[in-house]
Design a protein around this motif. Sequence first.
Motif, PDB file in Angstrom:
ATOM      1  N   ASP A 124       0.463  -1.254   0.145  1.00 48.36           N
ATOM      2  CA  ASP A 124       0.033  -0.457   0.079  1.00 48.36           C
ATOM      3  C   ASP A 124       0.618   1.131  -0.047  1.00 48.36           C
ATOM      4  OD1 ASP A 124      -2.741  -1.733   0.411  1.00 48.36           O
ATOM      5  OD2 ASP A 124      -2.327  -1.486   2.184  1.00 48.36           O
ATOM      6  N   PHE A 125       2.074   1.090  -0.824  1.00 46.27           N
ATOM      7  CA  PHE A 125       3.213   2.407  -0.920  1.00 46.27           C
ATOM      8  C   PHE A 125       1.973   3.544  -1.445  1.00 46.27           C
ATOM      9  CE2 PHE A 125       5.964   5.279  -3.072  1.00 46.27           C
ATOM     10  CZ  PHE A 125       6.911   4.910  -2.058  1.00 46.27           C
ATOM     11  N   ASP A 126       1.210   3.569  -1.914  1.00 48.75           N
ATOM     12  CA  ASP A 126       0.204   4.677  -2.983  1.00 48.75           C
ATOM     13  C   ASP A 126       0.345   5.400  -2.168  1.00 48.75           C
ATOM     14  OD1 ASP A 126       2.129   4.202  -5.079  1.00 48.75           O
ATOM     15  OD2 ASP A 126      -0.355   4.064  -5.882  1.00 48.75           O
ATOM     16  N   HIS A 127      -0.407   4.617  -0.336  1.00 51.87           N
ATOM     17  CA  HIS A 127      -0.936   5.826   0.734  1.00 51.87           C
ATOM     18  C   HIS A 127       0.215   5.935   2.067  1.00 51.87           C
ATOM     19  CE1 HIS A 127      -4.259   3.277  -0.696  1.00 51.87           C
ATOM     20  NE2 HIS A 127      -4.939   4.108   0.063  1.00 51.87           N
ATOM     21  N   PHE A 128       1.512   5.463   1.404  1.00 56.15           N
ATOM     22  CA  PHE A 128       2.632   5.880   2.469  1.00 56.15           C
ATOM     23  C   PHE A 128       3.685   6.201   1.590  1.00 56.15           C
ATOM     24  CE2 PHE A 128      -0.152   3.225   4.603  1.00 56.15           C
ATOM     25  CZ  PHE A 128      -0.738   4.078   5.989  1.00 56.15           C
ATOM     26  N   VAL A 129       3.799   7.336   0.997  1.00 59.86           N
ATOM     27  CA  VAL A 129       4.721   7.892  -0.243  1.00 59.86           C
ATOM     28  C   VAL A 129       5.652   8.707   0.093  1.00 59.86           C
ATOM     29  CG1 VAL A 129       5.518   9.067  -2.366  1.00 59.86           C
ATOM     30  CG2 VAL A 129       3.413   7.763  -2.229  1.00 59.86           C
ATOM     31  N   ASN A 130       5.335   9.200   1.472  1.00 60.66           N
ATOM     32  CA  ASN A 130       6.249  10.766   1.484  1.00 60.66           C
ATOM     33  C   ASN A 130       7.228  10.446   3.441  1.00 60.66           C
ATOM     34  OD1 ASN A 130       5.580  12.054  -0.622  1.00 60.66           O
ATOM     35  ND2 ASN A 130       4.063  12.883   0.445  1.00 60.66           N
ATOM     36  N   CYS A 173       1.039   9.386   6.443  1.00 56.57           N
ATOM     37  CA  CYS A 173      -0.092   8.958   5.429  1.00 56.57           C
ATOM     38  C   CYS A 173      -0.281   9.809   4.559  1.00 56.57           C
ATOM     39  CB  CYS A 173      -1.010   8.691   6.373  1.00 56.57           C
ATOM     40  SG  CYS A 173      -2.912   8.438   5.760  1.00 56.57           S
ATOM     41  N   THR A 174      -0.171   9.424   3.287  1.00 58.04           N
ATOM     42  CA  THR A 174      -1.462  10.566   2.122  1.00 58.04           C
ATOM     43  C   THR A 174      -2.067  11.323   1.809  1.00 58.04           C
ATOM     44  OG1 THR A 174       0.130   9.369   0.454  1.00 58.04           O
ATOM     45  CG2 THR A 174       1.408  10.377   1.477  1.00 58.04           C
ATOM     46  N   ARG A 175      -2.923   9.830   1.994  1.00 58.15           N
ATOM     47  CA  ARG A 175      -4.439   9.442   1.592  1.00 58.15           C
ATOM     48  C   ARG A 175      -4.805   8.469   2.519  1.00 58.15           C
ATOM     49  NH1 ARG A 175      -3.236   5.902  -3.362  1.00 58.15           N
ATOM     50  NH2 ARG A 175      -5.461   5.751  -3.452  1.00 58.15           N
ATOM     51  N   PRO A 176      -6.137   8.740   3.160  1.00 62.68           N
ATOM     52  CA  PRO A 176      -6.625   7.873   4.493  1.00 62.68           C
ATOM     53  C   PRO A 176      -6.300   6.503   4.101  1.00 62.68           C
ATOM     54  CG  PRO A 176      -8.146   9.489   3.556  1.00 62.68           C
ATOM     55  CD  PRO A 176      -7.013   9.593   2.221  1.00 62.68           C
ATOM     56  N   TYR A 177      -6.638   6.052   5.633  1.00 63.95           N
ATOM     57  CA  TYR A 177      -5.966   4.644   5.342  1.00 63.95           C
ATOM     58  C   TYR A 177      -6.579   3.794   6.677  1.00 63.95           C
ATOM     59  CZ  TYR A 177      -3.127   0.508   5.221  1.00 63.95           C
ATOM     60  OH  TYR A 177      -2.564  -1.108   4.883  1.00 63.95           O
ATOM     61  N   LEU A 184      -5.845   5.887   9.828  1.00 62.28           N
ATOM     62  CA  LEU A 184      -4.951   6.264   9.717  1.00 62.28           C
ATOM     63  C   LEU A 184      -5.758   8.148   8.963  1.00 62.28           C
ATOM     64  CD1 LEU A 184      -1.934   5.215   9.333  1.00 62.28           C
ATOM     65  CD2 LEU A 184      -2.677   6.192  11.765  1.00 62.28           C
ATOM     66  N   ARG A 185      -5.343   9.632   9.654  1.00 57.91           N
ATOM     67  CA  ARG A 185      -5.953  10.301   8.281  1.00 57.91           C
ATOM     68  C   ARG A 185      -4.641  10.881   7.650  1.00 57.91           C
ATOM     69  NH1 ARG A 185      -7.497  13.045  13.766  1.00 57.91           N
ATOM     70  NH2 ARG A 185      -5.980  12.929  14.270  1.00 57.91           N
ATOM     71  N   VAL A 186      -4.374  11.597   7.242  1.00 61.66           N
ATOM     72  CA  VAL A 186      -3.704  12.724   5.890  1.00 61.66           C
ATOM     73  C   VAL A 186      -2.832  13.200   6.657  1.00 61.66           C
ATOM     74  CG1 VAL A 186      -2.861  13.903   4.052  1.00 61.66           C
ATOM     75  CG2 VAL A 186      -5.106  12.414   4.361  1.00 61.66           C
ATOM     76  N   GLY A 187      -1.327  13.406   6.766  1.00 66.10           N
ATOM     77  CA  GLY A 187      -0.114  13.368   7.816  1.00 66.10           C
ATOM     78  C   GLY A 187       0.281  12.838   8.610  1.00 66.10           C
TER      79      GLY A 187
END
Length: 477
Positions: A40-46, A346-350, A364-367
């Motif tokens: 699920d890397f696209d949710h945790f890119v940064n 987290c860059t997208r809700p997860y 998890l929320r964005v940020g």
Amino acid sequence: MIQNIYNSYKNRRYVGMYQGTLPTLMLRDPELIKQVTVKDFDHFVNHRPIVSENQDPVWNRNLLSLQDEHWRIMRATLSPTFTSSKMRAMFKLMEQTAQQYVNFYLEQKKNTIELEVKDSLTRFANDVIGNCAFGVNVDSLKQPENEFYLKGQDATDFAGFLKSLKFLINFISPTFADFFRIRLFNKSTTEYFKTLVRDTVNYREEKKIHRPDMINLLMEARKGTLKYEESNNQKEAGFSSVEESSIGKDTKTTNIGMSDEDMAAQVFIFFFGGFDTVSTLMSFMCYELATNPDVQKKLIEEIDETFKENDGKLTYDVLNKMKYMDMVVTETLRKNPPFISTDRVCTRPYTIKPVNADEEPVHLRVGDIVLLPMSGIHHDEEYFPNPSKFDPERFSEENKDQIVPYSYIPFGAGPRNCIASRFALMECKTLMFHILNNFEITVIKKTTIPMKLEKYQFNPGLEGGFWLGYQRRQQIR
């Protein structure tokens, strides 16, 4: 602290903690680490920003700090820089620097030289970066006050109260640091590296100079002529090396309009990552070899055999065939990881779905921040029995397949892993080969036994320093 929190919640897949006022979720389960960093890397890119965007353009344009699509493009642009073929070309420059290092101590003609190896190895790491990244030939042992070394030290050393405080303020509240202009890096230091890169690029373009180093590779990347070259053996650099993801292998990226400042930013993070972390790895390896003479004896035997079989010539391919050398480096990174932990934002809700009976969904929320506790999981006896023991045999051909995936992550995990793992491993192995080909590393009176970690600085180290001896070997070739 990371290990204490990790060890306090056994049988839990995750645990909440605070970094200052920031809630953070520490991941304890290897499968969950894989889920977050890979599947699920696209949710945790940064990564979490260390300094504000307005404070230091050179820092915020480097690969570590870039985010989202800007990071993807730069990762694909830079990944070809660290393929096997490029490492093989840079190896010659690295070995020249290693030989220069060893010759400095051979020329002293003493039977045993007592030294603080962290300082010594930091100077070597500085010279490697100068030679392999900037195209600058320096000898920081013979010229201890050279400008290149002093600027590098200023950029990477967070020891001392004032620097630690600056780092803490930037880490906890970049907005506060930005408002009060609390700079993590001195402006004169970043300007020095920007000027050095710009002048070097201009000179090489004018004189049509080609050199197998980082500056030249970045010049190729800027033109869009640098492409990823697939290796037949992704693990040829060793067990610890990490495989590049499909993002880094993207061949569609061409000319991205990389500015001189962009180039300076990438070389600066290469310096920032390689100056202290690689010297820390080598320092701990020297300490472990000195305090585990049976391991050192076995490694020297492999070095002597390799030296003899190859007529005293070391090459990139020969180095990577040294199995016990790789085992020792791998175990050093397990027991003493230069990076205690790393993070993802987290860059997208997860939602982390419950697995065990006593779990509930974690939203998890964005940020929100998740933390990968390398130091904690590497010392978990569930994955590494008797974790405080230095035992390279954990990574022997017979045993390494038993390592639980994602329980060993010294260079991070997933597409956002350390891009320069091959370079770091090559640097460490090359120097250790040359040191142990000429010296034995010994315990001296000033050696700290048992190992006590330094508590009052950001960079990992030992209380009292890494004091050891280089004892000249009496060998017959």
